[in-house]
Design a protein around this motif. Structure first.
Motif, PDB file in Angstrom:
ATOM      1  N   ARG A  68      48.936   5.012  63.801  1.00  0.00           N
ATOM      2  CA  ARG A  68      49.137   5.707  65.077  1.00  0.00           C
ATOM      3  C   ARG A  68      48.199   5.161  66.159  1.00  0.00           C
ATOM      4  O   ARG A  68      48.598   4.980  67.311  1.00  0.00           O
ATOM      5  CB  ARG A  68      48.954   7.218  64.916  1.00  0.00           C
ATOM      6  CG  ARG A  68      50.119   7.887  64.220  1.00  0.00           C
ATOM      7  CD  ARG A  68      50.050   9.407  64.304  1.00  0.00           C
ATOM      8  NE  ARG A  68      48.885   9.982  63.628  1.00  0.00           N
ATOM      9  CZ  ARG A  68      48.816  10.267  62.329  1.00  0.00           C
ATOM     10  NH1 ARG A  68      49.861  10.045  61.552  1.00  0.00           N
ATOM     11  NH2 ARG A  68      47.732  10.797  61.814  1.00  0.00           N
ATOM     12  N   ASN A  71      49.561   1.838  67.174  1.00  0.00           N
ATOM     13  CA  ASN A  71      50.784   2.073  67.960  1.00  0.00           C
ATOM     14  C   ASN A  71      50.438   2.433  69.406  1.00  0.00           C
ATOM     15  O   ASN A  71      51.061   1.930  70.347  1.00  0.00           O
ATOM     16  CB  ASN A  71      51.624   3.191  67.345  1.00  0.00           C
ATOM     17  CG  ASN A  71      52.349   2.776  66.087  1.00  0.00           C
ATOM     18  OD1 ASN A  71      52.470   1.589  65.778  1.00  0.00           O
ATOM     19  ND2 ASN A  71      52.813   3.758  65.329  1.00  0.00           N
ATOM     20  N   ASP A  75      51.438   0.418  72.644  1.00  0.00           N
ATOM     21  CA  ASP A  75      52.218   1.074  73.696  1.00  0.00           C
ATOM     22  C   ASP A  75      51.573   0.912  75.073  1.00  0.00           C
ATOM     23  O   ASP A  75      52.272   0.859  76.084  1.00  0.00           O
ATOM     24  CB  ASP A  75      52.399   2.568  73.394  1.00  0.00           C
ATOM     25  CG  ASP A  75      53.306   2.824  72.201  1.00  0.00           C
ATOM     26  OD1 ASP A  75      53.980   1.876  71.740  1.00  0.00           O
ATOM     27  OD2 ASP A  75      53.313   3.978  71.711  1.00  0.00           O
TER      28      ASP A  75
END
Length: 190
Positions: A68, A71, A75
């Motif tokens: 996460r 990620n 992003d």
């Protein structure tokens, strides 16, 4: 009845709490992100090809939580993943130019907080403090994984593995391990 040693412990506890709070605030503000994201930026900037497994060790979080974090970095355009082998079992985290810029801000914020703690200390005072801090760090490393977590915001250019008390403690626990805290044999985490 409190003794001088109790007072020393109390003072140390207050310093540790205060410094932790200041560091957390400064690096999170500099990164514009949580502590885990700030630490991920700092580590990925200093270790080219940092693997997901090693990043997980630095952050002291689960594999899904590490994914996460990466990620979120991807992003925001701060990092990309790269496969290190043909079977895609080992993935590294590579910062973009924006990620490196943010990482430099994180490390500068950390350094600024720490510099304010010892504004007028003498060379002799710093030498005594260095010895005490090295001893404390060595005592804190009760397991090799703890070394990663303790050093997650370190500036390795200032404390390279050859001079690092944490590295020394980890190597003492794992004498057959390759040199370097980050050298993890047979790592296959993605």
């Amino acid at each position: 009845m409190a003794t001088n040693s109790h007072r020393t412990l109390n003072l140390l506890g207050a310093v540790v709490t205060g410094v932790h709070d200041q560091l957390a605030s400064a690096v999170e503000t500099a990164a514009g992100r949580s502590g885990a994201l700030a630490a991920a930026l700092a580590m990925a900037a200093q270790y080219e090809g940092l693997t997901m497994g090693t990043l997980q060790r630095f952050l002291g979080i689960s594999r899904p939580a590490t994914i996460r974090v990466v990620n979120l970095l991807e992003d925001e355009g701060l990092a990309v993943r790269r496969n290190l082998d043909d079977d895609r079992r080992t993935t590294s985290v590579v910062l973009t130019e924006a990620g490196h810029r943010d990482a430099r801000r994180v490390l500068a914020a950390r350094r600024s907080v720490l510099e304010q703690l010892l504004p007028e200390s003498s060379k002799e005072e710093r030498a005594v403090l260095d010895r005490l801090l090295e001893r404390m760090l060595t005592t804190m490393i009760t397991h090799p994984a703890r070394g990663y977590e303790v050093c997650r915001l370190c500036d390795i250019s200032i404390c390279p593995p050859s001079r690092c008390p944490v590295e020394t403690a980890v190597v003492a626990m794992e004498p057959d391990a390759p040199d370097g805290l980050l050298t993890v044999p047979n790592e296959t985490s993605t």
